[in-house]
Design a protein around this motif. Sequence first.
Motif, short mmCIF file in Angstrom:
data_model
loop_
_atom_site.label_atom_id
_atom_site.label_comp_id
_atom_site.label_asym_id
_atom_site.label_seq_id
_atom_site.Cartn_x
_atom_site.Cartn_y
_atom_site.Cartn_z
N GLU A 26 0.82 -1.22 0.00
CA GLU A 26 0.00 0.00 0.00
C GLU A 26 0.85 1.27 0.00
O GLU A 26 0.38 2.33 -0.39
CB GLU A 26 -0.92 0.00 1.23
CG GLU A 26 -2.00 -1.07 1.19
CD GLU A 26 -2.77 -1.17 2.50
OE1 GLU A 26 -2.32 -0.55 3.49
OE2 GLU A 26 -3.79 -1.86 2.53
N HIS A 27 2.10 1.15 0.45
CA HIS A 27 2.97 2.32 0.55
C HIS A 27 4.05 2.37 -0.53
O HIS A 27 4.91 3.25 -0.48
CB HIS A 27 3.63 2.37 1.93
CG HIS A 27 2.69 2.80 3.02
ND1 HIS A 27 1.78 1.95 3.60
CD2 HIS A 27 2.52 4.01 3.63
CE1 HIS A 27 1.09 2.61 4.51
NE2 HIS A 27 1.51 3.86 4.55
N LYS A 29 3.96 3.41 -3.50
CA LYS A 29 3.92 4.71 -4.17
C LYS A 29 3.73 5.84 -3.16
O LYS A 29 4.24 6.94 -3.35
CB LYS A 29 2.80 4.74 -5.20
CG LYS A 29 3.02 3.79 -6.38
CD LYS A 29 1.91 3.90 -7.40
CE LYS A 29 2.16 2.98 -8.59
NZ LYS A 29 1.06 3.06 -9.60
N ARG A 30 3.00 5.57 -2.10
CA ARG A 30 2.70 6.60 -1.11
C ARG A 30 3.94 7.03 -0.33
O ARG A 30 4.19 8.21 -0.14
CB ARG A 30 1.64 6.06 -0.14
CG ARG A 30 1.19 7.05 0.92
CD ARG A 30 0.22 6.40 1.89
NE ARG A 30 -0.94 5.83 1.21
CZ ARG A 30 -1.90 5.17 1.83
NH1 ARG A 30 -1.82 4.96 3.13
NH2 ARG A 30 -2.93 4.70 1.15
N ASP A 31 4.71 6.04 0.14
CA ASP A 31 5.92 6.33 0.91
C ASP A 31 6.86 5.13 0.78
O ASP A 31 6.80 4.20 1.59
CB ASP A 31 5.59 6.59 2.38
CG ASP A 31 6.77 7.18 3.15
OD1 ASP A 31 7.91 6.74 2.91
OD2 ASP A 31 6.54 8.07 4.00
N TYR A 93 5.96 8.86 11.04
CA TYR A 93 4.84 8.42 10.21
C TYR A 93 3.84 7.62 11.04
O TYR A 93 2.62 7.83 10.96
CB TYR A 93 5.35 7.58 9.04
CG TYR A 93 4.31 7.31 7.98
CD1 TYR A 93 4.20 8.15 6.87
CD2 TYR A 93 3.44 6.24 8.08
CE1 TYR A 93 3.24 7.92 5.90
CE2 TYR A 93 2.47 6.00 7.12
CZ TYR A 93 2.38 6.83 6.03
OH TYR A 93 1.42 6.61 5.09
N SER A 117 -6.35 3.18 10.17
CA SER A 117 -5.22 3.99 10.63
C SER A 117 -4.71 3.52 11.98
O SER A 117 -3.51 3.44 12.20
CB SER A 117 -5.62 5.47 10.70
OG SER A 117 -5.85 5.99 9.40
N ASN A 222 -1.43 12.06 2.99
CA ASN A 222 -1.82 10.87 2.23
C ASN A 222 -2.66 9.91 3.05
O ASN A 222 -2.93 8.81 2.61
CB ASN A 222 -0.57 10.15 1.70
CG ASN A 222 0.43 9.86 2.81
OD1 ASN A 222 0.06 9.75 3.97
ND2 ASN A 222 1.70 9.75 2.44
N THR A 223 -3.08 10.29 4.25
CA THR A 223 -3.96 9.42 5.03
C THR A 223 -5.39 9.76 4.70
O THR A 223 -5.83 10.89 4.90
CB THR A 223 -3.72 9.63 6.54
OG1 THR A 223 -2.36 9.35 6.82
CG2 THR A 223 -4.61 8.70 7.34
N TYR A 284 6.09 16.14 6.51
CA TYR A 284 4.64 16.14 6.73
C TYR A 284 4.12 17.55 6.99
O TYR A 284 3.01 17.72 7.50
CB TYR A 284 4.30 15.24 7.93
CG TYR A 284 4.75 13.82 7.74
CD1 TYR A 284 4.20 13.02 6.74
CD2 TYR A 284 5.75 13.26 8.53
CE1 TYR A 284 4.61 11.73 6.55
CE2 TYR A 284 6.17 11.96 8.34
CZ TYR A 284 5.59 11.20 7.36
OH TYR A 284 6.00 9.90 7.17
#
Length: 306
Positions: A26-27, A29-31, A93, A117, A222-223, A284
């Motif tokens: 899931e991350h 591309k996000r992180d 994060y 989350s 991005n959350t 952030y």
Amino acid sequence: MAALAPLPPLPPQFKSIQHHLRTAQEHDKRDPVVAYYCRLYAMQTGMKIDSKTPECRKFLSKLMDQLEALKKQLGDNEAVTQEIVGSAHLENYALKMFLYADNEDRAGRFHKNMIKSFYTASLLIDVITVFGELTDENVKHRKYARWKATYIHNCLKNGETPQAGPVGIEEDNDVEENEDAGATSLPTQPPQPSSSTYDPGNMPSSSYTGIQIPPGAHAPANTPAEVPHSTGVTSNTIQPTPPTIPAIDPALFSTVSQGDIRLTPEDFARAQKYCKYAGSALQYEDVSTAVQNLQKALKLLTTGRE
């Protein structure tokens, strides 16, 4: 970022790391840094579980290929080449995600993204162990986040309204495995509250290796924060908390290093940590945390004291 070669089917022995690997995907591309350390944690844990059977060896070999490919792509990223930066990045994060879910919970806004989350924050705290032992605060946050994800999920599933904010949990009730926020694999019954109440808001501001966290911190950009309409729970529009800029000590502007100050190697290392934490916070757009850590570094370097 180039796509990674797919992994073979997960061996049953590695069930405990399946959610960490999913978080890595899931991350991607996000992180990518978070994705890298999630895979590193899965690799290290898998090696301890079973590195001898052919099925597990094949899986670990492919996972190692993914790690090497990721490390090559992130080769110039300090969060991968320097542990101190990587640790700060991951802790920031994870804590941002925890605080987002906790703020939603305290406001009575219950939805799938908040549940996820909470649970993802607990998984990322697992991942922090690649840098060493967890602090007591990390352990408490992980247990609380995992318990909250389970409790709220089951309440919504059963058509009940969860209790907002901190609630008591039994110390022996660990929901360490077989959980997936928003999925049917969550335990059917949450741990029962006890007379003792754990309040993450009461944790000292120095939690998470000294990073100063403003009480109104909200989720990373991005959350996701959409409230599903199918939950049947009334919710208000989520308004991000405006950043609070801490007051800056005017004395710091005119401070120069005193001639008789003798800084130790440990002082230099701590000052470097504060600067790294500040840099990670700025990723952030968390100005308050960045300013507070830079102030601490400057004071340490100019006075020899914190």
